[in-house]
Write an enzyme that holds these catalytic residues in place. Structure first.
Site, PDB file in Angstrom:
ATOM      1  N   LYS A   1      40.019  47.618  54.726  1.00 39.90           N
ATOM      2  CA  LYS A   1      40.139  45.967  54.672  1.00 39.90           C
ATOM      3  C   LYS A   1      39.176  45.546  55.777  1.00 39.90           C
ATOM      4  O   LYS A   1      39.179  44.479  56.173  1.00 39.90           O
ATOM      5  CB  LYS A   1      41.554  45.607  54.848  1.00 39.90           C
ATOM      6  CG  LYS A   1      42.485  45.717  53.482  1.00 39.90           C
ATOM      7  CD  LYS A   1      43.851  45.202  53.544  1.00 39.90           C
ATOM      8  CE  LYS A   1      44.565  45.832  52.515  1.00 39.90           C
ATOM      9  NZ  LYS A   1      44.384  45.326  51.121  1.00 39.90           N
TER      10      LYS A   1
ATOM     11  N   ASP B   1      53.544  44.388  59.381  1.00 37.20           N
ATOM     12  CA  ASP B   1      52.216  44.709  58.564  1.00 37.20           C
ATOM     13  C   ASP B   1      51.184  43.904  58.678  1.00 37.20           C
ATOM     14  O   ASP B   1      51.225  42.967  58.608  1.00 37.20           O
ATOM     15  CB  ASP B   1      52.837  44.697  57.098  1.00 37.20           C
ATOM     16  CG  ASP B   1      51.838  44.919  56.167  1.00 37.20           C
ATOM     17  OD1 ASP B   1      50.628  45.094  56.589  1.00 37.20           O
ATOM     18  OD2 ASP B   1      52.207  44.503  54.939  1.00 37.20           O
TER      19      ASP B   1
ATOM     20  N   CYS C   1      50.430  41.963  44.208  1.00 38.52           N
ATOM     21  CA  CYS C   1      51.465  42.856  44.737  1.00 38.52           C
ATOM     22  C   CYS C   1      52.468  42.248  45.462  1.00 38.52           C
ATOM     23  O   CYS C   1      52.926  42.761  46.704  1.00 38.52           O
ATOM     24  CB  CYS C   1      50.798  44.246  45.421  1.00 38.52           C
ATOM     25  SG  CYS C   1      49.876  45.149  44.736  1.00 38.52           S
TER      26      CYS C   1
ATOM     27  N   GLN D   1      46.684  42.529  56.575  1.00 39.51           N
ATOM     28  CA  GLN D   1      45.743  41.051  56.394  1.00 39.51           C
ATOM     29  C   GLN D   1      45.434  40.664  57.814  1.00 39.51           C
ATOM     30  O   GLN D   1      44.727  39.653  57.855  1.00 39.51           O
ATOM     31  CB  GLN D   1      46.385  40.020  55.485  1.00 39.51           C
ATOM     32  CG  GLN D   1      46.678  40.663  54.278  1.00 39.51           C
ATOM     33  CD  GLN D   1      45.134  41.047  53.496  1.00 39.51           C
ATOM     34  OE1 GLN D   1      44.107  40.827  53.990  1.00 39.51           O
ATOM     35  NE2 GLN D   1      45.383  41.980  52.496  1.00 39.51           N
TER      36      GLN D   1
ATOM     37  N   HIS E   1      54.284  41.983  50.936  1.00 43.48           N
ATOM     38  CA  HIS E   1      53.526  42.926  50.037  1.00 43.48           C
ATOM     39  C   HIS E   1      54.435  43.808  49.535  1.00 43.48           C
ATOM     40  O   HIS E   1      55.415  44.277  50.271  1.00 43.48           O
ATOM     41  CB  HIS E   1      52.257  43.541  50.486  1.00 43.48           C
ATOM     42  CG  HIS E   1      51.472  44.228  49.786  1.00 43.48           C
ATOM     43  ND1 HIS E   1      51.696  45.642  49.469  1.00 43.48           N
ATOM     44  CD2 HIS E   1      50.296  44.177  48.968  1.00 43.48           C
ATOM     45  CE1 HIS E   1      50.561  46.032  48.617  1.00 43.48           C
ATOM     46  NE2 HIS E   1      49.574  45.177  48.555  1.00 43.48           N
TER      47      HIS E   1
HETATM   48  N1  PLP Z   1      50.320  44.941  53.280  1.00 42.60           N
HETATM   49  C1  PLP Z   1      49.561  43.661  52.781  1.00 42.60           C
HETATM   50  C2  PLP Z   1      49.907  42.474  53.379  1.00 42.60           C
HETATM   51  C3  PLP Z   1      48.360  43.841  52.337  1.00 42.60           C
HETATM   52  O1  PLP Z   1      47.733  42.944  51.709  1.00 42.60           O
HETATM   53  C4  PLP Z   1      48.017  45.175  51.620  1.00 42.60           C
HETATM   54  C5  PLP Z   1      47.050  45.600  50.780  1.00 42.60           C
HETATM   55  O2  PLP Z   1      46.506  44.536  49.976  1.00 42.60           O
HETATM   56  C6  PLP Z   1      48.974  46.256  51.776  1.00 42.60           C
HETATM   57  C7  PLP Z   1      50.127  46.046  52.681  1.00 42.60           C
HETATM   58  C8  PLP Z   1      48.806  47.685  51.397  1.00 42.60           C
HETATM   59  O3  PLP Z   1      47.693  48.299  51.954  1.00 42.60           O
HETATM   60  P1  PLP Z   1      47.111  49.717  51.400  1.00 42.60           P
HETATM   61  O4  PLP Z   1      46.987  49.588  50.072  1.00 42.60           O
HETATM   62  O5  PLP Z   1      45.710  49.750  52.059  1.00 42.60           O
HETATM   63  O6  PLP Z   1      47.934  50.675  51.779  1.00 42.60           O
END
Ligand code: PLP
Length: 406
Positions: free
Chosen positions: A226, A200, A364, A203, A123
């Site tokens: 989430k 990270d 993203c 998900q 992401h």
């Molecule tokens: N990393 C992953 C794999 C994501 O799917 C997301 C959000 O969709 C993020 C990071 C960013 O999360 P946040 O917008 O809650 O900071």
């Protein structure tokens, strides 16, 4: 899961009974954010109505009660992810802030020419903070590729390590492909080369139990919104050893021990990384989301979502010209797809007109889209409250949309 169990769970989410375009809404955008059970909303309302006072600041009753509520969530999270102490649990605004914190603070030790390993399925939240660091320090980013099923090329991953490697940062689960990466093995390999690891978990945390001690990662980040929790809250888990060495990320109230104009000393962990007033109401209410997950049981949540995803995927493949991106065995409950040369936005709009809420676009993850050679996908993603009837409604809407657009 039994039908009655799902119905009982759905009863906790009033939003699920609303309509979109005059039809019962089918919410399949859970990867972007999941819905929030009434107990979390009630807790937020209860706190604003009866408890609100700033945390860690006062001797008065309200402030102490509020502090206890916030710190109760910290202990809840500590236990939930199996961290060794509450000082390793830092509240952030979300996954994005957690990664920025690590890239900025831990990354301040990196020098020009040092290498950070990422993967092509990241992401933007796990790409851009490292690019900002690259612009400041001259580090080099190395990127692991994927195979045709959307699995990481682990041989290439291992081959990227060398004496200049200072960090590996990768997702636990891809938000586009659903691939569940073998993070424990990847961490063990990095550690064998003396390289720390950030995972990270944005998900992964909504769909599987996370045990940071078992994974042995150095940092793990995720977002509450989430995980059936409030927006604007996240967690950075970090190994105490690193967090103690790292400089603060932001300066301000709460993160200090003593301030003079000549010199400032910093608070103990975890407060050193929590400058300013946090979203203490959201943090307190996050404990109710964890309570919800525990009550239903993560194994049951995962099994239900998986079954629903498999069923939906099988039916989708009957639609001529439909391609699914991400077919790794054991993938998470995410289906990214395209039908023929229909633009994902057109499909998304026609699905919305039939009450089905899915995400369209690059998710993203523009470098992954480039790698796949596509502008974007349509993405349907599941949560514990989704039903087989909703999956059928989605398939019917998709069949109709495809017929119109083909
Ligand atoms: N990393 C992953 C794999 C994501 O799917 C997301 C959000 O969709 C993020 C990071 C960013 O999360 P946040 O917008 O809650 O900071």
């Amino acid at each position: 899961m039994e039908k009655e169990d799902i119905e009982r769970i759905r009863g906790e989410f009033p939003i699920l009974s609303r309509e979109v375009a005059g039809r019962p809404m089918v919410y399949l955008d859970n990867t972007a954010t999941s819905q929030t059970p009434g107990r979390v909303v009630s807790e937020i309302e209860r706190i604003y109505t009866h408890e609100k006072a700033n945390v860690h600041r006062g001797v008065h009753t309200l402030s102490q009660e509020m502090t206890d509520l916030q710190e109760h969530t910290r202990e809840t999270i500590r236990g939930y992810i199996n961290a060794s102490g509450v000082d390793e649990v830092i509240f952030t605004r979300g996954t994005t802030e957690g990664i920025n914190l690590v890239a900025s603070s831990f990354g301040s030790r990196f020098k020009s020419g040092d290498e950070v390993i990422l993967t092509v399925m990241e992401h933007h939240a796990n790409i851009v903070p490292w690019q900002l660091l690259r612009d400041r320090t001259g580090i080099v980013l190395r990127v692991v590729d994927i195979n045709e099923r959307g699995e990481l090329d682990l041989e290439q991953y291992r081959s990227l390590f060398n004496e200049r490697t200072v960090m590996a940062s990768f997702c636990h689960v891809s938000n586009v492909l659903g691939t569940v990466n073998p993070v424990k093995e990847m961490t063990a390999y990095a550690h064998a080369q003396g390289v720390p690891v950030l995972i990270d978990g944005a998900q992964a945390s909504p769909h599987m139990l996370i045990d940071v001690a078992d994974i042995d990662c150095d940092f793990y980040v995720f977002s509450a919104h989430k995980m059936y929790g409030p927006t604007g809250i996240g967690v950075l888990y970090g190994k105490r050893r690193w967090l103690e060495e790292m400089p603060p990320y932001q300066g301000g109230g709460e993160m200090i021990a003593k301030v003079t104009f000549e010199h400032t000393t910093y608070a103990e962990l975890p407060f050193k990384f929590e400058a300013g007033t946090p979203d203490f109401v959201g943090i307190a209410a996050f404990a109710k989301a964890i309570e919800f997950i525990r009550e239903v049981g993560m194994e049951r949540i995962a099994a239900h979502e998986h079954e629903l995803m498999e069923y939906t995927q099988k039916r989708m493949l009957e639609i001529p010209g439909l391609r699914i991106f991400g077919t790794a065995p054991g993938k998470s409950a995410v289906i990214s797809f395209l039908v023929g040369d229909i633009h994902p936005y057109d499909l998304g709009m026609l699905l919305d007109k039939q009450g089905v809420e899915v995400r369209t676009g690059h998710h993203c993850a523009m470098p992954l889209m480039d790698r796949l050679g596509i502008p974007g996908t349509v993405r349907a993603s599941f949560a514990v409250y989704n039903t087989r009837e909703e999956a059928d409604a989605f398939i019917n809407a998709l069949t109709r949309a495809t017929a119109i657009l083909s």
